[in-house]
Design a protein around this motif. Sequence first.
Motif, PDB file in Angstrom:
ATOM      1  N   ASN A   1       0.819  -1.210   0.000  1.00 20.22           N
ATOM      2  CA  ASN A   1       0.000   0.000   0.000  1.00 20.22           C
ATOM      3  C   ASN A   1       0.854   1.262   0.000  1.00 20.22           C
ATOM      4  OD1 ASN A   1      -2.693  -0.816  -0.231  1.00 20.22           O
ATOM      5  ND2 ASN A   1      -2.823  -1.355   1.928  1.00 20.22           N
ATOM      6  N   ALA A   2       2.016   1.210   0.624  1.00 19.23           N
ATOM      7  CA  ALA A   2       2.907   2.370   0.618  1.00 19.23           C
ATOM      8  C   ALA A   2       3.345   2.704  -0.802  1.00 19.23           C
ATOM      9  CB  ALA A   2       4.127   2.106   1.497  1.00 19.23           C
ATOM     10  N   VAL A   3       3.596   1.669  -1.589  1.00 23.26           N
ATOM     11  CA  VAL A   3       4.011   1.875  -2.981  1.00 23.26           C
ATOM     12  C   VAL A   3       2.840   2.375  -3.826  1.00 23.26           C
ATOM     13  CG1 VAL A   3       4.851   0.711  -5.062  1.00 23.26           C
ATOM     14  CG2 VAL A   3       5.861   0.182  -2.842  1.00 23.26           C
ATOM     15  N   ILE A   4       1.675   1.763  -3.651  1.00 20.91           N
ATOM     16  CA  ILE A   4       0.504   2.162  -4.435  1.00 20.91           C
ATOM     17  C   ILE A   4       0.094   3.588  -4.117  1.00 20.91           C
ATOM     18  CG2 ILE A   4      -1.953   1.724  -4.804  1.00 20.91           C
ATOM     19  CD1 ILE A   4      -1.357  -1.257  -4.380  1.00 20.91           C
ATOM     20  N   GLN A   5       0.067   3.928  -2.836  1.00 19.65           N
ATOM     21  CA  GLN A   5      -0.391   5.253  -2.419  1.00 19.65           C
ATOM     22  C   GLN A   5       0.593   6.366  -2.767  1.00 19.65           C
ATOM     23  OE1 GLN A   5      -1.191   4.641   1.757  1.00 19.65           O
ATOM     24  NE2 GLN A   5      -2.882   3.232   1.349  1.00 19.65           N
ATOM     25  N   ALA A   6       1.849   6.005  -3.004  1.00 20.99           N
ATOM     26  CA  ALA A   6       2.844   7.015  -3.351  1.00 20.99           C
ATOM     27  C   ALA A   6       2.556   7.648  -4.715  1.00 20.99           C
ATOM     28  CB  ALA A   6       4.242   6.404  -3.349  1.00 20.99           C
ATOM     29  N   LYS A   7       1.963   6.852  -5.628  1.00 24.43           N
ATOM     30  CA  LYS A   7       1.677   7.333  -6.993  1.00 24.43           C
ATOM     31  C   LYS A   7       2.904   8.026  -7.581  1.00 24.43           C
ATOM     32  CE  LYS A   7      -3.289   7.858  -6.167  1.00 24.43           C
ATOM     33  NZ  LYS A   7      -3.568   6.553  -6.796  1.00 24.43           N
ATOM     34  N   ASP A   8       4.016   7.337  -7.458  1.00 24.67           N
ATOM     35  CA  ASP A   8       5.307   7.901  -7.849  1.00 24.67           C
ATOM     36  C   ASP A   8       6.107   6.842  -8.599  1.00 24.67           C
ATOM     37  OD1 ASP A   8       7.753   9.197  -7.992  1.00 24.67           O
ATOM     38  OD2 ASP A   8       8.273   8.782  -5.898  1.00 24.67           O
ATOM     39  N   ASP A   9       6.546   7.156  -9.805  1.00 21.73           N
ATOM     40  CA  ASP A   9       7.266   6.156 -10.589  1.00 21.73           C
ATOM     41  C   ASP A   9       8.704   5.944 -10.101  1.00 21.73           C
ATOM     42  OD1 ASP A   9       8.442   8.486 -11.452  1.00 21.73           O
ATOM     43  OD2 ASP A   9       8.190   8.099 -13.591  1.00 21.73           O
ATOM     44  N   HIS A  10       9.088   6.628  -9.025  1.00 17.44           N
ATOM     45  CA  HIS A  10      10.398   6.406  -8.419  1.00 17.44           C
ATOM     46  C   HIS A  10      10.269   5.678  -7.071  1.00 17.44           C
ATOM     47  CE1 HIS A  10      11.646   9.115 -11.548  1.00 17.44           C
ATOM     48  NE2 HIS A  10      12.909   9.022 -11.185  1.00 17.44           N
ATOM     49  N   THR A  11       9.081   5.173  -6.786  1.00 15.43           N
ATOM     50  CA  THR A  11       8.847   4.374  -5.585  1.00 15.43           C
ATOM     51  C   THR A  11       8.450   2.967  -6.019  1.00 15.43           C
ATOM     52  OG1 THR A  11       8.130   6.279  -4.287  1.00 15.43           O
ATOM     53  CG2 THR A  11       7.482   4.117  -3.486  1.00 15.43           C
ATOM     54  N   LEU A  12       9.277   1.988  -5.680  1.00 17.68           N
ATOM     55  CA  LEU A  12       9.089   0.615  -6.140  1.00 17.68           C
ATOM     56  C   LEU A  12       8.988  -0.346  -4.960  1.00 17.68           C
ATOM     57  CD1 LEU A  12      11.832   0.720  -8.931  1.00 17.68           C
ATOM     58  CD2 LEU A  12       9.364   0.992  -9.256  1.00 17.68           C
ATOM     59  N   LEU A  13       8.392  -1.491  -5.212  1.00 15.85           N
ATOM     60  CA  LEU A  13       8.258  -2.538  -4.194  1.00 15.85           C
ATOM     61  C   LEU A  13       9.357  -3.563  -4.403  1.00 15.85           C
ATOM     62  CD1 LEU A  13       6.498  -3.867  -1.923  1.00 15.85           C
ATOM     63  CD2 LEU A  13       5.312  -5.097  -3.758  1.00 15.85           C
ATOM     64  N   TRP A  14      10.029  -3.926  -3.321  1.00 21.27           N
ATOM     65  CA  TRP A  14      11.087  -4.951  -3.370  1.00 21.27           C
ATOM     66  C   TRP A  14      10.759  -5.992  -2.305  1.00 21.27           C
ATOM     67  CZ3 TRP A  14      16.316  -4.290  -5.684  1.00 21.27           C
ATOM     68  CH2 TRP A  14      17.159  -5.379  -5.429  1.00 21.27           C
ATOM     69  N   GLY A  15      10.657  -7.239  -2.706  1.00 20.04           N
ATOM     70  CA  GLY A  15      10.386  -8.264  -1.705  1.00 20.04           C
ATOM     71  C   GLY A  15       9.883  -9.556  -2.304  1.00 20.04           C
ATOM     72  N   PRO A  16       9.511 -10.501  -1.448  1.00 16.22           N
ATOM     73  CA  PRO A  16       9.046 -11.807  -1.899  1.00 16.22           C
ATOM     74  C   PRO A  16       7.663 -11.737  -2.545  1.00 16.22           C
ATOM     75  CG  PRO A  16       8.828 -11.632   0.472  1.00 16.22           C
ATOM     76  CD  PRO A  16       9.558 -10.410   0.022  1.00 16.22           C
ATOM     77  N   THR A  17       7.539 -12.311  -3.713  1.00 16.47           N
ATOM     78  CA  THR A  17       6.238 -12.339  -4.387  1.00 16.47           C
ATOM     79  C   THR A  17       5.269 -13.252  -3.655  1.00 16.47           C
ATOM     80  OG1 THR A  17       6.974 -14.143  -5.828  1.00 16.47           O
ATOM     81  CG2 THR A  17       7.285 -11.901  -6.636  1.00 16.47           C
ATOM     82  N   ALA A  18       5.798 -14.159  -2.821  1.00 16.12           N
ATOM     83  CA  ALA A  18       4.929 -15.074  -2.073  1.00 16.12           C
ATOM     84  C   ALA A  18       3.964 -14.324  -1.169  1.00 16.12           C
ATOM     85  CB  ALA A  18       5.780 -16.040  -1.245  1.00 16.12           C
ATOM     86  N   ASN A  19       4.316 -13.084  -0.798  1.00 15.88           N
ATOM     87  CA  ASN A  19       3.396 -12.272   0.000  1.00 15.88           C
ATOM     88  C   ASN A  19       2.064 -12.124  -0.708  1.00 15.88           C
ATOM     89  OD1 ASN A  19       6.028 -10.279   1.296  1.00 15.88           O
ATOM     90  ND2 ASN A  19       4.595 -11.407   2.545  1.00 15.88           N
ATOM     91  N   PHE A  20       2.084 -11.453  -1.857  1.00 13.77           N
ATOM     92  CA  PHE A  20       0.813 -11.131  -2.509  1.00 13.77           C
ATOM     93  C   PHE A  20       0.206 -12.313  -3.247  1.00 13.77           C
ATOM     94  CE2 PHE A  20       4.138  -9.676  -5.490  1.00 13.77           C
ATOM     95  CZ  PHE A  20       3.770 -10.342  -6.663  1.00 13.77           C
ATOM     96  N   VAL A  21       1.013 -13.299  -3.622  1.00 10.63           N
ATOM     97  CA  VAL A  21       0.463 -14.498  -4.258  1.00 10.63           C
ATOM     98  C   VAL A  21      -0.472 -15.219  -3.295  1.00 10.63           C
ATOM     99  CG1 VAL A  21       1.045 -16.809  -5.116  1.00 10.63           C
ATOM    100  CG2 VAL A  21       2.333 -14.834  -5.925  1.00 10.63           C
TER     101      VAL A  21
END
Length: 319
Positions: free
Chosen positions: A74-94
């Motif tokens: 949500n921090a990445v989505i709410q930033a609405k900024d193309d310089h803010t990216l998500l880094w981490g395990p895909t198993a979270n959202f899967v």
Amino acid sequence: MTRIALSIALFFGIALGVQAQTWPHKPVRMILSLGPGSGADIGARLYADRLTKMWGQPVVVENRPGGDGVIAINAVIQAKDDHTLLWGPTANFVGHPYSFDKLPYDPKELVPVARVSGTVVTLGVPASMNVNSLKDLLAQAKQKQGSLNWTTAVTMTDIILEGFLKTQGIEAAHVRYKQPAEAVNDLVSERIQLYSSAYAIVRAQAQSGKVKLLAVQARHRVPGLDLPTVAELGYPGLNFEGLVAILAARSSNLSTEAIARIGADIKTVSKEPLIAERLASTAQLNTPGDAAELAASIDEQVKQLAEAAKLLGLKPKAQ
């Protein structure tokens, strides 16, 4: 306006247009869904250092653990900024469709950018239990039903391990932690008896003899780690490849050119001997990939999770 003046004006106009489209043109934030000390955290900071030099802009790693990755997403989505990216395990959202009645974010917002690595997951027990193998642990758990407390790092491994224990006829309690690293102390003191986690999280305790590692959940043996795979031990249902990736929010409008650049630069950095060496030291597989390769890997995880969920009679609750 003279022809020379017009040419100069056109030149600077084009140059400014190109500069405006160049990515990155400001600091890049990598929002990490796990806490400090995790395999993904170590990898993120290694890459951030190299990418900072390549991009000429600071690449900052921000740890936002908790909520099974939802806080970071949500921090990445709410930033609405193309310089803010998500880094981490895909198993979270899967795994989220199985753990939430209603997803607290729009899954269509998650856009594959690059595959970084595969975090090797190990099965660990307290050394004080004097358990010598996974077979021994399962035998003890069957004899004393309800005596086994276990935990994992993300929803996907929750489902895989719980489904496996059910197939073995074992009643066990799942203990949840906000941060995976917090479970290590409880493992050492036998408050939990089985921990499926990234090797980086338990490495120090394993090397000091306080935690005994029984197996890796990877499909193949990991160089530098003298542990059998779960398949070798006769338990292929416990296979799990921890996929670490970079994703963007669709609403950030990260350009296709930027996505391509990130994927290409991740591959370039991955070829550095020191990067490969450091990743290997935390039992991470050096498996970089572009957006298309990441998307294919995520699809594979979705299928694997669906098969594991069937063992528990689970169906996606949220879409």
